[in-house]
Design an enzyme around this catalytic site. Structure first.
Site, PDB file in Angstrom:
ATOM      1  N   GLU A  50       0.533  -1.356  -0.479  1.00  0.00           N
ATOM      2  CA  GLU A  50       0.327   0.341   0.065  1.00  0.00           C
ATOM      3  C   GLU A  50       0.870   1.133  -0.050  1.00  0.00           C
ATOM      4  OE1 GLU A  50      -4.250   1.825   2.480  1.00  0.00           O
ATOM      5  OE2 GLU A  50      -2.172   0.706   3.762  1.00  0.00           O
ATOM      6  N   LYS A 125     -10.269   0.517  -2.291  1.00  0.00           N
ATOM      7  CA  LYS A 125     -10.103   0.012  -1.316  1.00  0.00           C
ATOM      8  C   LYS A 125     -12.081   0.647  -0.343  1.00  0.00           C
ATOM      9  CE  LYS A 125      -7.661   0.409   3.220  1.00  0.00           C
ATOM     10  NZ  LYS A 125      -6.790   0.851   3.931  1.00  0.00           N
ATOM     11  N   CYS A 167      -4.885  -3.811   3.290  1.00  0.00           N
ATOM     12  CA  CYS A 167      -4.410  -3.252   5.089  1.00  0.00           C
ATOM     13  C   CYS A 167      -5.547  -3.180   5.583  1.00  0.00           C
ATOM     14  CB  CYS A 167      -4.302  -1.931   4.095  1.00  0.00           C
ATOM     15  SG  CYS A 167      -3.189  -1.623   6.522  1.00  0.00           S
TER      16      CYS A 167
END
Length: 291
Positions: A50, A125, A167
């Site tokens: 990321e 995301k 993440c």
């Protein structure tokens, strides 16, 4: 459970650990050096973490440094993929989307490039990291970032069927289960975990996601101090479907390598058929989770 095969014919993946800064060209050079080393060692797919493109000092700098998918930086990565002849998982690109003019916010976009430099798929995301962790400093990703609208179906790569996440997504097992039920054999969580949550949760979450989905889990991570306001935990790793950590980066920037044994994965799923034993009559189905 022992790995069923040590054959050198198994696909090799590389997991790259970097320390991004606000300097985009310096970051590209560091990432490109690792990707070239991965290609030299025979990897078919390299994973970057990321914010591989940059980690800014504040939301205003984040927005200023962001680019569209068709910008110069992704063009450089497309050329790198072609030059090295391998696939690239670009784990979290600060993307100015089509709604940039209206929202003045970006997406945290996971981009998958093939060995010809073409975009195979993108995932934006969906779970944004808005946290107040004592001792780690506040994170308010939504100040600059829009949540993605959907999950993306797993895609075929030289290493196997790859399901994309980013993440903080690893804290939501529904996402990993949806990807596994859609055919994922590898889940990837490119990350920038902090110094408090990292030691407490990083490895155990990744191993849990691998065990419950019976997938390989690949997690490229940011490490070290990015600037005066932020540092990351590192400890990039690959976990096999039994939950064993089969590759791990040492401290600091670098890479680790792992072979993906899909015959072992299928054997494990046959021996321990948890997906056949699920009871949606008791706790429901995941409803239309993928785009």
């Amino acid at each position: 459970m022992a790995v069923s095969s040590s054959s050198w014919e198994l696909p090799l993946v590389a997991v790259c650990q970097v320390t991004s800064t606000p300097d985009k060209q310096q970051n590209f050079k560091a990432c490109a050096d690792l990707v070239r080393e991965a290609a030299r060692l025979g990897a078919c797919l390299a994973f970057l973490p990321e914010a591989f493109d940059f980690i800014a000092r504040d939301p205003a700098e984040t927005l200023r440094l962001s680019e569209p998918l068709g910008g110069d930086l992704l063009g450089e990565y497309a050329q790198l993929a072609r030059e090295c002849g391998l696939w690239l998982s670009l784990g979290g690109f600060h993307e100015r989307g089509q709604d940039w003019e209206q929202t003045q916010k970006i997406y945290n976009c996971h981009v998958l490039l093939n060995s010809k430099g073409s975009i195979v798929t993108t995932y934006r995301k969906t779970h944004l990291c808005d946290l107040e962790i004592p001792g780690q400093g506040p994170m308010h990703e939504s100040n600059s970032t829009m949540p993605g609208p959907s999950l993306e179906s797993p895609v075929s790569t030289p290493a196997g069927q790859l399901g994309l996440a980013i993440c903080y997504d690893m804290r939501f097992p529904e996402l990993s289960l949806a990807l596994a039920q859609a055919g994922a054999e590898i889940l990837t969580y490119p990350s920038a975990f902090g110094s408090v949550t990292g030691p407490a949760h990083w490895e155990v979450l990744l191993r849990a996601r691998a065990i419950e989905t019976q997938c390989y889990v690949v997690a490229a991570a940011q490490c070290g101090r990015h600037h005066e306001q932020r540092a990351s935990y590192g400890h990039s790793m690959v976990v096999d479907p039994w939950g064993t950590v089969v590759a791990r980066c040492s401290e600091g920037p670098g890479l680790c390598l792992a072979r993906i044994d899909l015959s072992y994965l299928r054997q494990l799923r046959q021996h321990l058929p948890v997906f056949q034993h699920r009871r949606p009559d008791l706790y429901g189905h995941l409803r239309h989770p993928l785009s």
